[in-house]
Design a protein around this motif. Structure first.
Motif, PDB file in Angstrom:
ATOM      1  N   VAL A 184       0.842  -1.202   0.000  1.00 27.96           N
ATOM      2  CA  VAL A 184       0.000   0.000   0.000  1.00 27.96           C
ATOM      3  C   VAL A 184       0.874   1.248   0.000  1.00 27.96           C
ATOM      4  CG1 VAL A 184      -1.713   1.311   1.327  1.00 27.96           C
ATOM      5  CG2 VAL A 184      -1.902  -1.170   1.183  1.00 27.96           C
ATOM      6  N   ASP A 185       0.584   2.157  -0.949  1.00 29.87           N
ATOM      7  CA  ASP A 185       1.190   3.488  -0.937  1.00 29.87           C
ATOM      8  C   ASP A 185       0.265   4.379  -0.103  1.00 29.87           C
ATOM      9  OD1 ASP A 185       1.906   6.138  -1.423  1.00 29.87           O
ATOM     10  OD2 ASP A 185       2.518   5.749  -3.501  1.00 29.87           O
ATOM     11  N   ASN A 186       0.759   4.766   1.066  1.00 26.88           N
ATOM     12  CA  ASN A 186      -0.073   5.470   2.053  1.00 26.88           C
ATOM     13  C   ASN A 186       0.206   6.975   2.072  1.00 26.88           C
ATOM     14  OD1 ASN A 186      -2.028   4.945   4.228  1.00 26.88           O
ATOM     15  ND2 ASN A 186      -0.427   5.629   5.642  1.00 26.88           N
ATOM     16  N   MET A 208       7.681  10.519   1.962  1.00 33.57           N
ATOM     17  CA  MET A 208       7.733  11.399   3.141  1.00 33.57           C
ATOM     18  C   MET A 208       8.028  12.841   2.733  1.00 33.57           C
ATOM     19  SD  MET A 208       8.971   9.161   6.303  1.00 33.57           S
ATOM     20  CE  MET A 208      10.680   8.812   5.998  1.00 33.57           C
ATOM     21  N   THR A 209       8.229  13.035   1.436  1.00 35.02           N
ATOM     22  CA  THR A 209       8.350  14.375   0.870  1.00 35.02           C
ATOM     23  C   THR A 209       7.082  15.188   1.149  1.00 35.02           C
ATOM     24  OG1 THR A 209       9.531  13.244  -0.917  1.00 35.02           O
ATOM     25  CG2 THR A 209       8.919  15.526  -1.311  1.00 35.02           C
ATOM     26  N   LYS A 210       5.968  14.517   1.348  1.00 30.68           N
ATOM     27  CA  LYS A 210       4.661  15.171   1.422  1.00 30.68           C
ATOM     28  C   LYS A 210       4.245  15.399   2.882  1.00 30.68           C
ATOM     29  CE  LYS A 210       4.912  14.277  -3.045  1.00 30.68           C
ATOM     30  NZ  LYS A 210       4.348  13.068  -3.630  1.00 30.68           N
ATOM     31  N   ILE A 211       3.211  14.685   3.334  1.00 31.92           N
ATOM     32  CA  ILE A 211       2.615  14.977   4.646  1.00 31.92           C
ATOM     33  C   ILE A 211       3.579  14.697   5.801  1.00 31.92           C
ATOM     34  CG2 ILE A 211       0.749  14.330   6.237  1.00 31.92           C
ATOM     35  CD1 ILE A 211      -0.916  13.587   3.725  1.00 31.92           C
TER      36      ILE A 211
HETATM   37  C1  LIG Z   1       4.872  12.060  -4.507  1.00 32.52           C
HETATM   38  C2  LIG Z   1       4.343  10.680  -4.531  1.00 32.52           C
HETATM   39  C3  LIG Z   1       5.186   9.583  -4.768  1.00 32.52           C
HETATM   40  C4  LIG Z   1       6.656   9.747  -5.100  1.00 32.52           C
HETATM   41  O1  LIG Z   1       7.347  10.281  -4.041  1.00 32.52           O
HETATM   42  P1  LIG Z   1       8.710  11.147  -4.207  1.00 32.52           P
HETATM   43  O2  LIG Z   1       9.096  11.415  -2.815  1.00 32.52           O
HETATM   44  O3  LIG Z   1       8.322  12.368  -4.986  1.00 32.52           O
HETATM   45  O4  LIG Z   1       9.647  10.286  -4.963  1.00 32.52           O
HETATM   46  C5  LIG Z   1       4.644   8.314  -4.728  1.00 32.52           C
HETATM   47  N1  LIG Z   1       3.344   8.109  -4.477  1.00 32.52           N
HETATM   48  C6  LIG Z   1       2.495   9.138  -4.266  1.00 32.52           C
HETATM   49  C7  LIG Z   1       1.068   8.858  -3.991  1.00 32.52           C
HETATM   50  C8  LIG Z   1       2.973  10.456  -4.284  1.00 32.52           C
HETATM   51  O5  LIG Z   1       2.113  11.472  -4.082  1.00 32.52           O
END
Ligand SMILES: *Cc1c(COP(=O)(O)O)cnc(C)c1O
Length: 401
Positions: A184-186, A208-211
């Motif tokens: 799962v991509d969470n 972990m670049t995001k939230i």
């Molecule tokens: C951004 C993102 C990725 C890739 O992550 P990076 O840190 O940019 O490599 C993968 N899955 C989802 C759902 C994303 O939003």
């Protein structure tokens, strides 16, 4: 030579490499940029390099900032093990390289993040791994495509930009009946909204670049698991050069300390913004899994409760005969710079993106229409501003659209 006033400079400089030992515990975590660590003896070097004794030798094989962050993530996800990687894509690559062999079959959510689809259906195919796309929000459709050689089913907790919610417990049961594993991509949920391993998933990745970081200044990925071969994922990370940067680990560890506070505020804001947009006369439709009108509301209610993430997607109502893209352009111009057009999510401040010209730019108009994405569709990543301020800015931008 002895008269040269600089003749001892090289000896002084040579001593600069002797790092003093600090025997007290610093209150905030230090940043270890050192690419290499001194070994006390040949025996210690042998033991550490063989993984029989904890410790660090070379940064690509592991470093203190990475391990500290991974341990925090392991706790957040109630995982057996956790490892950090250079990016979210690095996390996916490490899992595929560790788990899959030529001849394996993968069932992959058709609306996965674009680069994930590039990796799984393009790059993995070059390695002899077959990838078949499926609607993972339809468990019966996934069941029909299961094969004896199906190794992984790959789904996202909450998809982009339609915010479809995968039924993780059902998918996990299906996988386990067939001897496959659920990955799962969470990223769109974070462990504050969903802990897929507790729901039966075998492996979780996150960008972990995001939230998780929340401050839009670090690029990093996470792999964690309930079972499976952590050592092999770690080996792949080192061999294929997917190691996380120590500085980014330090930044994300810092961001992660406020995950619960940021999430509480941003998720409450997202709920309020979704309700506001859903009733607005200039909006044709608002998507948010917490809204009863969302197609996956029942699964979301069961699996996520009130924690439905911080992304809200909506489509502007274009006037009769008007180009819907023009309405989107006006909205984007009017919302800036308070709500900037930045194609990411999970930052402290609210941002927006336009799927038709960013994440979904390679789809034909027909494919976009079939998915329900219009040129007037906007995706908001809701931040931690006050909800009243956000509503005011959105109301003004909608007025201008
Ligand atoms: C951004 C993102 C990725 C890739 O992550 P990076 O840190 O940019 O490599 C993968 N899955 C989802 C759902 C994303 O939003």
């Amino acid at each position: 030579m002895n008269d040269d006033p600089h003749n001892d400079i090289d000896q002084i400089c040579a001593r600069f490499w002797q790092t003093p030992r600090v025997d007290q515990v610093p209150h905030s975590p230090p940043l270890y940029l050192s690419t290499v660590f001194a070994c006390d003896s040949t025996e210690q070097a042998r033991q550490m390099l063989a993984g029989r004794q904890p410790g660090y030798v070379y940064q690509r094989d592991g470093h203190p900032n990475g391990d500290m962050l991974a341990e925090r993530c392991r706790l957040l996800h109630a995982a057996e093990w956790a490892l950090v990687t250079s990016s979210g894509m690095g996390a996916l690559a490490a899992v595929v390289l560790a788990e899959c062999q030529a001849g394996d079959h993968l069932l992959v959510g058709q609306d996965l993040y674009g680069r994930s689809l590039d990796l799984l259906s393009g790059e993995a195919a070059r390695l002899g791994i077959e990838c078949e796309l499926v609607d993972t929000s339809n468990v019966a459709a996934v069941a029909q495509k299961m094969r004896p050689e199906t190794r992984l089913v790959v789904a996202e907790t909450i998809s982009n930009p339609l915010l479809k919610v995968a039924d993780i417990p059902e998918l996990a049961q299906l996988c386990h009946r067939h001897g496959a594993r659920l990955l799962v991509d969470n990223t769109f949920a974070s462990p504050w909204c969903c802990r897929p391993l507790k729901l039966g998933a075998d492996l979780v990745i996150e960008s972990m670049t995001k939230i998780m970081n929340g401050h839009a200044d670090g690029l990093l990925g996470l792999v964690c698991g309930r079972s499976g071969d952590a050592a092999q994922v770690k080996r792949m990370t080192s061999i294929w050069g997917l190691t996380a940067s120590a500085f980014d680990c330090w930044l994300v560890a810092r961001g992660l300390s406020t995950l619960h506070l940021r999430s509480e505020r941003a998720v409450a804001n997202a709920q309020q913004v979704a309700r506001f947009l859903a009733q607005h006369p200039k909006v044709e439709g608002a998507l948010y899994p917490h809204l009863a009108t969302h197609p996956d509301h029942a699964v979301a209610a069961r699996m996520l409760g009130d924690h439905c993430g911080t992304v809200v997607t909506f489509t502007l109502k274009a006037a009769a005969g008007e180009d819907p893209l023009a309405a989107a352009e006006r909205f984007i111009q009017a919302a800036a710079p308070t709500i900037p057009f930045c194609p990411t999510l999970g930052d402290l401040s609210t941002s927006l993106t336009h799927p038709a010209s960013t994440s979904h730019r390679n789809l034909t108009p027909d494919e976009l229409a079939r998915l329900g994405i219009s040129p007037a569709t906007i995706r908001l990543s809701v931040g931690i501003e006050s909800a009243g301020h956000l509503e005011k800015v959105l109301a003004e931008a909608l007025q201008a659209a």
